[in-house]
Design a protein around this motif. Structure first.
Motif, short mmCIF file in Angstrom:
data_model
loop_
_atom_site.label_atom_id
_atom_site.label_comp_id
_atom_site.label_asym_id
_atom_site.label_seq_id
_atom_site.Cartn_x
_atom_site.Cartn_y
_atom_site.Cartn_z
N TYR A 16 -1.00 -41.59 6.73
CA TYR A 16 -1.11 -40.14 6.88
C TYR A 16 -1.86 -39.55 5.69
CZ TYR A 16 -0.02 -35.24 6.79
OH TYR A 16 -0.15 -33.88 6.71
N GLN B 162 -5.50 -39.49 5.77
CA GLN B 162 -6.08 -38.40 6.56
C GLN B 162 -6.47 -37.24 5.65
OE1 GLN B 162 -3.33 -37.30 9.67
NE2 GLN B 162 -3.94 -39.03 10.96
N SER C 227 -10.37 -36.35 6.24
CA SER C 227 -10.65 -35.34 7.27
C SER C 227 -11.85 -34.48 6.86
CB SER C 227 -9.42 -34.47 7.51
OG SER C 227 -9.19 -33.66 6.37
N ASP C 228 -12.35 -33.70 7.83
CA ASP C 228 -13.60 -32.96 7.60
C ASP C 228 -13.52 -31.98 6.45
OD1 ASP C 228 -14.92 -34.33 9.47
OD2 ASP C 228 -14.98 -32.75 10.99
N GLY D 150 -11.19 -32.47 4.05
CA GLY D 150 -10.31 -33.20 3.15
C GLY D 150 -10.92 -33.39 1.77
N LEU E 5 -13.11 -39.38 9.43
CA LEU E 5 -11.92 -39.68 10.21
C LEU E 5 -12.32 -40.02 11.64
CD1 LEU E 5 -8.95 -39.64 9.43
CD2 LEU E 5 -8.78 -37.35 10.35
N ASN E 6 -11.45 -40.78 12.31
CA ASN E 6 -11.72 -41.21 13.69
C ASN E 6 -12.97 -42.07 13.80
OD1 ASN E 6 -9.50 -39.71 14.26
ND2 ASN E 6 -10.67 -37.95 15.02
N TYR F 275 -4.16 -43.46 14.13
CA TYR F 275 -4.15 -42.25 13.30
C TYR F 275 -5.36 -42.14 12.39
CZ TYR F 275 0.49 -41.95 15.16
OH TYR F 275 1.53 -41.87 16.03
N SER G 170 -6.72 -29.43 1.37
CA SER G 170 -8.14 -29.47 1.01
C SER G 170 -8.23 -29.16 -0.47
CB SER G 170 -8.94 -28.43 1.81
OG SER G 170 -8.52 -27.14 1.45
N VAL H 250 -0.94 -31.44 11.81
CA VAL H 250 -0.90 -31.64 10.37
C VAL H 250 0.18 -30.76 9.77
CG1 VAL H 250 -2.23 -31.48 8.25
CG2 VAL H 250 -3.36 -32.02 10.40
#
Lengths: 281, 272
Positions: A120, A123, A127-128, A130, A147-148, A227, B44, B233
């Motif tokens: 987790y 992620q 992530s975009d 992140g 991610l993905n 995930y 973030s 999330v």
């Protein structure tokens, strides 16, 4: 030390035997029987029908998943082994015994701390918006889709297997006879060549076993592909969880599981055979 | 003695690589910790302000407490039974030679190498057949299968450092097998026994896949986390994650101190 069977001895040896026979061997054997059962009106019935095998093996989705899972696990084993080797090599040969113990101590910890939460947490990095893309944004780049992707799945596999692979490699590197390395050096064998001609062959068993464990763990893992990889394309482990959790198609899930076990056994025998090839011990 | 690789640059590079590896391994754990105190809902950078609101949210969530209770209950039970089974098997290996011993050892050590999805499915199918699925006991049964091998491996390592003649000496001095066990073997193995208790508890504490298959409504904390992951999330996962990390790290560190500490003593003693 050899003694006849006694109550004393059985008290210690039997509990493990019984427990693992009843709750480990029996469920796996039952899986074989289950794969021949049939499902009628959403209910499983004991049967001896090859329909599940025929249905599953007739689906192109199944073989695509199979190929993909095999490719991912093989890639994970190769990539993790390559990335882990400089680390275990450095710990084995470049650290004093005291720091080496610390390094082992630290590497053992993540092996026992929640893999799920660590995934987790990745992620958050990937992530975009992140951490990593946040850093790229600071210099005016990105966002890059991380991610993905297969890349993210590999990060997950690395998270799962890297500490274990380092430890297994390390234990074989520590026991290399150091005079061999000195001999190579005295014979003016170059640095890189010594690693490939002396160190790696001497540690072959440990290196192969480490890669094998990485393969087994990645092959069966469903958390990273779901995930971090986004669940698409589907791996065999995802196929099992989906088939099991969405209704009574357990017999079909059993077919997938048995196919996976057969594959793992084949790979394990091949790997162990390769590891000990040419050894007389 | 180790003077191949004298090159400074290579030396530095390799050491740096070790640091990089540890950074990779511990990054997710650190991130979970940092973001559990972050006020923003979506993680973030730059970070928001320091906040304990997610801790409050987790602490007041009855589902989390229920999961924790299940986890602790299962973990304690699993640790005790696994350690007993593991000790018995390790002692069997230490003391006896018999035909079929390698099969016995394989049975005692193999379960953790079977992928958890397969084990989960097999357990679910088998346990529901004998009406034992969907309960806390199902998770306990399954976890002991996975954890007992760890206990066995740890105890076996400790017993392998023991001189087998010690036990024989106790018999010659008139001790029965049972009292030799109590006064010689168990005291010698006690660091491993406690180490095994901690490690098996940590393994059970973190195991989510098999538990997810067989637990039904009696979900343990990691299974709840899996549920959270399937949702959206939420920084709550970071809070639970931090909590889980702290607990399992404590258990593993204790276990390691017990095991390596005594090992070093033994080594120092045998060097004299």
């Amino acid at each position: 030390m050899r003694r006849s069977i006694s109550l004393y001895g059985l008290t210690f040896s039997l509990p493990m035997l019984i427990w693992q026979l009843v709750f480990f061997v029996a469920p796996l054997v039952f899986l074989i029987a289950l794969s021949f059962w049939t499902v009628k009106n959403f209910k499983m019935e004991p049967d001896f029908d090859t329909v599940n095998w025929v249905t599953m093996y007739g689906r192109s989705v199944f073989w695509q998943s199979y190929g993909l899972t095999l490719a991912l696990a093989t890639a994970a084993a190769v990539i993790t082994s390559i990335l882990a080797f400089p680390c275990s090599f450095a710990i084995a040969f470049k650290l004093s015994p005291k720091y080496r113990q610390w390094a082992i101590f630290l590497m053992v910890i993540p092996f026992f701390t929640s893999y799920l939460v660590r995934v987790y947490s990745w992620q958050i990095f990937l992530s975009d918006n992140g951490i990593i893309n946040g850093l790229f944004a600071q210099v005016g780049m990105g966002p890059f889709p991380l991610l993905n992707t297969v890349f993210a799945t590999m990060i997950g596999y690395l998270t799962l297997t890297f500490p274990l692979v380092v430890l297994l490699q390390l234990f074989s590197l520590i026991f290399i006879d150091r005079t061999l390395i000195e001999a190579a050096h005295n014979l003016r064998c170059g640095r890189i060549r010594t690693v490939f001609a002396v160190v790696i062959p001497s540690a072959r068993v440990g290196l192969v076993i480490a890669a094998l464990f990485c393969f087994i763990l990645s092959f069966g893992d469903f958390v990273s592909p779901v995930y971090l990889g986004g669940g698409d394309p589907t791996t065999l482990s995802i196929l099992i969880t989906d088939t099991t959790k969405s209704g009574q198609q357990w017999p079909r899930a059993a077919v997938i599981a048995l196919t996976m076990i057969a594959t793992l056994l084949a790979v394990a025998f091949a790997a162990v055979g390769f590891a000990y090839k040419g050894r007389t011990k | 003695m180790n003077d191949f690789n004298r090159n400074r640059f290579v030396e530095f590079g390799l050491r740096f690589y070790i640091l990089l590896s540890f950074a990779f391994v511990f990054a997710p754990i650190a991130a979970s910790f940092v973001f559990s105190f972050n006020s923003d809902r979506f993680p973030s950078i730059p970070l928001g302000t320091f906040s304990t609101e997610w801790y409050v949210a987790v602490a007041t969530d009855p589902l989390v407490w229920e999961g924790l209770r299940n986890t602790l209950f299962v973990g304690l039970f699993v640790a005790v039974v696994s350690t007993i089974l593991g000790f018995g098997a390790a002692y069997t290996d230490f003391r006896y030679r018999f035909s079929g011993k390698s099969a016995y050892l394989a049975l005692a050590l193999l379960p953790p190498t079977i992928p958890v999805v397969i084990l989960g499915l097999a357990m679910l199918a088998f346990l529901s057949r004998i009406n034992l699925s969907g309960q806390s006991i199902s998770v306990i049964i399954a976890h002991i299968v996975i954890c007992a091998p760890f206990a066995m491996a740890i105890t076996r390592l400790r017993l392998s450092q023991m001189d087998p003649d010690l036990e024989a000496a106790a018999w010659n001095l008139g001790a029965s097998e049972w009292s030799a066990m109590r006064h010689v073997i168990i005291p010698f193995a006690s660091p491993a026994i406690f180490g095994a208790l901690f490690i098996t508890m940590a393994v059970s504490f973190d195991e989510f896949a098999v538990a997810w298959f067989v637990s039904g409504l009696n979900e343990t904390l990691p299974v709840k986390v899996l549920g959270f992951l399937q949702g959206q999330v939420s920084p709550r996962i970071n809070v639970i994650g931090t909590f889980v990390f702290v607990i399992s790290m404590t258990l593993v560190i204790f276990a390691q101190l017990l095991l390596t500490g005594r090992t070093m003593d033994a080594r120092a003693a045998s060097d004299d």
